[in-house]
Design a protein around this motif. Structure first.
Motif, PDB file in Angstrom:
ATOM      1  N   ALA A 118       9.732   5.057  13.954  1.00 30.85           N
ATOM      2  CA  ALA A 118       9.813   3.869  14.825  1.00 30.85           C
ATOM      3  C   ALA A 118       9.246   2.647  13.912  1.00 30.85           C
ATOM      4  O   ALA A 118       8.507   3.027  12.809  1.00 30.85           O
ATOM      5  CB  ALA A 118       8.958   3.727  16.167  1.00 30.85           C
ATOM      6  N   TRP A 119       9.576   1.356  14.275  1.00 34.26           N
ATOM      7  CA  TRP A 119       9.243   0.415  13.420  1.00 34.26           C
ATOM      8  C   TRP A 119       8.786  -0.736  14.525  1.00 34.26           C
ATOM      9  O   TRP A 119       9.392  -0.652  15.548  1.00 34.26           O
ATOM     10  CB  TRP A 119      10.193  -0.117  12.432  1.00 34.26           C
ATOM     11  CG  TRP A 119      11.762  -0.335  12.635  1.00 34.26           C
ATOM     12  CD1 TRP A 119      12.010  -1.520  13.217  1.00 34.26           C
ATOM     13  CD2 TRP A 119      12.828   0.591  12.837  1.00 34.26           C
ATOM     14  NE1 TRP A 119      13.559  -1.271  13.725  1.00 34.26           N
ATOM     15  CE2 TRP A 119      13.543   0.140  13.474  1.00 34.26           C
ATOM     16  CE3 TRP A 119      12.662   2.038  12.739  1.00 34.26           C
ATOM     17  CZ2 TRP A 119      14.800   0.523  13.799  1.00 34.26           C
ATOM     18  CZ3 TRP A 119      14.035   2.682  13.058  1.00 34.26           C
ATOM     19  CH2 TRP A 119      14.919   1.871  13.478  1.00 34.26           C
ATOM     20  N   LYS A 120       7.948  -1.558  13.951  1.00 29.59           N
ATOM     21  CA  LYS A 120       7.675  -2.862  14.990  1.00 29.59           C
ATOM     22  C   LYS A 120       7.242  -3.888  13.814  1.00 29.59           C
ATOM     23  O   LYS A 120       6.995  -3.614  12.865  1.00 29.59           O
ATOM     24  CB  LYS A 120       6.534  -2.491  15.716  1.00 29.59           C
ATOM     25  CG  LYS A 120       5.219  -2.049  15.250  1.00 29.59           C
ATOM     26  CD  LYS A 120       4.190  -1.471  16.493  1.00 29.59           C
ATOM     27  CE  LYS A 120       3.021  -1.250  15.608  1.00 29.59           C
ATOM     28  NZ  LYS A 120       1.934  -0.934  16.541  1.00 29.59           N
ATOM     29  N   TRP A 145       9.939  11.497  16.165  1.00 35.95           N
ATOM     30  CA  TRP A 145      10.190   9.852  16.378  1.00 35.95           C
ATOM     31  C   TRP A 145       9.465   9.144  15.199  1.00 35.95           C
ATOM     32  O   TRP A 145       8.695   9.014  14.769  1.00 35.95           O
ATOM     33  CB  TRP A 145       9.502   9.574  17.682  1.00 35.95           C
ATOM     34  CG  TRP A 145       9.319   8.268  18.023  1.00 35.95           C
ATOM     35  CD1 TRP A 145       8.277   7.322  17.868  1.00 35.95           C
ATOM     36  CD2 TRP A 145      10.525   7.489  18.536  1.00 35.95           C
ATOM     37  NE1 TRP A 145       8.848   6.001  18.381  1.00 35.95           N
ATOM     38  CE2 TRP A 145      10.037   6.213  18.628  1.00 35.95           C
ATOM     39  CE3 TRP A 145      11.970   7.535  18.947  1.00 35.95           C
ATOM     40  CZ2 TRP A 145      10.929   4.946  19.172  1.00 35.95           C
ATOM     41  CZ3 TRP A 145      12.661   6.579  19.333  1.00 35.95           C
ATOM     42  CH2 TRP A 145      12.165   5.360  19.351  1.00 35.95           C
ATOM     43  N   VAL A 172      19.897   3.386  17.676  1.00 37.87           N
ATOM     44  CA  VAL A 172      18.617   3.081  17.710  1.00 37.87           C
ATOM     45  C   VAL A 172      18.167   2.785  19.092  1.00 37.87           C
ATOM     46  O   VAL A 172      18.903   2.313  19.753  1.00 37.87           O
ATOM     47  CB  VAL A 172      18.477   1.663  16.906  1.00 37.87           C
ATOM     48  CG1 VAL A 172      16.880   1.152  17.181  1.00 37.87           C
ATOM     49  CG2 VAL A 172      18.855   1.644  15.403  1.00 37.87           C
ATOM     50  N   THR A 173      16.992   3.204  19.538  1.00 38.09           N
ATOM     51  CA  THR A 173      16.503   3.183  20.975  1.00 38.09           C
ATOM     52  C   THR A 173      15.022   2.594  20.915  1.00 38.09           C
ATOM     53  O   THR A 173      14.470   2.474  19.664  1.00 38.09           O
ATOM     54  CB  THR A 173      16.061   4.504  21.488  1.00 38.09           C
ATOM     55  OG1 THR A 173      15.437   5.439  20.630  1.00 38.09           O
ATOM     56  CG2 THR A 173      17.511   5.299  21.643  1.00 38.09           C
ATOM     57  N   LYS A 174      14.661   1.872  22.084  1.00 35.34           N
ATOM     58  CA  LYS A 174      13.587   1.327  22.309  1.00 35.34           C
ATOM     59  C   LYS A 174      12.172   2.187  23.139  1.00 35.34           C
ATOM     60  O   LYS A 174      12.916   2.819  24.228  1.00 35.34           O
ATOM     61  CB  LYS A 174      13.544   0.160  23.049  1.00 35.34           C
ATOM     62  CG  LYS A 174      13.986  -0.941  22.011  1.00 35.34           C
ATOM     63  CD  LYS A 174      13.881  -2.348  22.597  1.00 35.34           C
ATOM     64  CE  LYS A 174      14.246  -3.538  21.540  1.00 35.34           C
ATOM     65  NZ  LYS A 174      12.972  -4.066  20.782  1.00 35.34           N
ATOM     66  N   ARG A 175      11.193   2.303  22.653  1.00 34.89           N
ATOM     67  CA  ARG A 175      10.013   2.781  23.425  1.00 34.89           C
ATOM     68  C   ARG A 175       8.895   1.796  23.355  1.00 34.89           C
ATOM     69  O   ARG A 175       8.275   1.470  22.405  1.00 34.89           O
ATOM     70  CB  ARG A 175       9.700   4.254  22.784  1.00 34.89           C
ATOM     71  CG  ARG A 175      10.536   5.322  23.131  1.00 34.89           C
ATOM     72  CD  ARG A 175       9.836   6.504  22.297  1.00 34.89           C
ATOM     73  NE  ARG A 175      10.722   7.672  22.259  1.00 34.89           N
ATOM     74  CZ  ARG A 175      10.198   8.834  21.606  1.00 34.89           C
ATOM     75  NH1 ARG A 175       9.230   8.961  20.977  1.00 34.89           N
ATOM     76  NH2 ARG A 175      11.255   9.891  21.727  1.00 34.89           N
ATOM     77  N   GLU A 181       8.152  -0.520  20.345  1.00 34.88           N
ATOM     78  CA  GLU A 181       8.752   0.162  19.183  1.00 34.88           C
ATOM     79  C   GLU A 181      10.172   0.238  19.525  1.00 34.88           C
ATOM     80  O   GLU A 181      10.732   0.584  20.490  1.00 34.88           O
ATOM     81  CB  GLU A 181       8.069   1.466  19.061  1.00 34.88           C
ATOM     82  CG  GLU A 181       6.561   1.367  18.849  1.00 34.88           C
ATOM     83  CD  GLU A 181       5.983   2.803  18.867  1.00 34.88           C
ATOM     84  OE1 GLU A 181       6.682   3.664  18.985  1.00 34.88           O
ATOM     85  OE2 GLU A 181       4.863   2.825  18.312  1.00 34.88           O
ATOM     86  N   THR A 182      10.799   0.027  18.142  1.00 33.77           N
ATOM     87  CA  THR A 182      12.150   0.352  18.112  1.00 33.77           C
ATOM     88  C   THR A 182      12.178   1.651  17.101  1.00 33.77           C
ATOM     89  O   THR A 182      11.746   1.542  16.040  1.00 33.77           O
ATOM     90  CB  THR A 182      12.869  -0.847  17.281  1.00 33.77           C
ATOM     91  OG1 THR A 182      12.707  -1.967  18.382  1.00 33.77           O
ATOM     92  CG2 THR A 182      14.421  -0.536  17.288  1.00 33.77           C
ATOM     93  N   GLY A 183      13.072   2.497  17.347  1.00 35.68           N
ATOM     94  CA  GLY A 183      13.125   3.755  16.492  1.00 35.68           C
ATOM     95  C   GLY A 183      14.196   4.723  16.817  1.00 35.68           C
ATOM     96  O   GLY A 183      15.365   4.239  17.564  1.00 35.68           O
TER      97      GLY A 183
END
Length: 153
Positions: A109-111, A107, A45-48, A51-53
């Protein structure tokens, strides 16, 4: 990871990918036909930004539909490559079904979930003020009513 024991062995083979390719294994079709293949894998799992995804590691031809479970979190699931996203809550988990457009490195992601006013009941505050001015044989009164929404649709 594909389970080679569950594949129809006369039609599909799990083979090592050529050197220098992005994937470690490839699925090779030996016979014509339509096949439903279920792939399970774990990703870092990475962060942008906020957002985490995850970035999906499979080529776009293989990914059409994705079911994502985010354990013990109530979140919104988003993807720039998503054609549709259906989000449900199952217990304390968020389960999202995504249909993705053809794209490599999709990509997902979830927030933290934004406020859903459709699920909220309207709440109002009411204040009533009354003023009476008694005079000889007459009572004058003024009534003031104030209604304010505290939470509304």
């Amino acid at each position: 990871m594909l389970n080679a024991h569950r594949l129809p062995t006369d039609a599909l083979d799990l083979v090592q990918a050529p050197a220098g390719s992005r994937s470690a294994q490839q699925l090779l079709a030996r016979k014509k036909g339509a096949y439903d293949i279920k792939v399970q894998y774990q990703l870092p799992v990475t962060k942008r930004d906020a957002e985490t995804g995850v970035t999906l590691p499979v080529p776009y031809g293989l990914v059409n539909r994705l079911i994502l479970t985010v354990v013990n979190l109530d979140v919104d699931v988003i993807s720039p490559q998503a054609v549709s996203v259906q989000r449900d809550t199952v217990g304390s988990n968020t389960v999202a079904t995504l249909v993705l457009s053809p794209a490599n490195d999709a990509w997902v992601a979830w927030k933290p979930r934004s406020r859903d006013v459709k699920r909220e009941k309207p709440v109002f505050y009411a204040e009533i003020s009354q003023l009476y001015a008694p005079a000889a044989g007459v009572i004058e009164g003024a009534h003031f009513l104030s209604i304010r929404p505290a939470q509304a649709n």
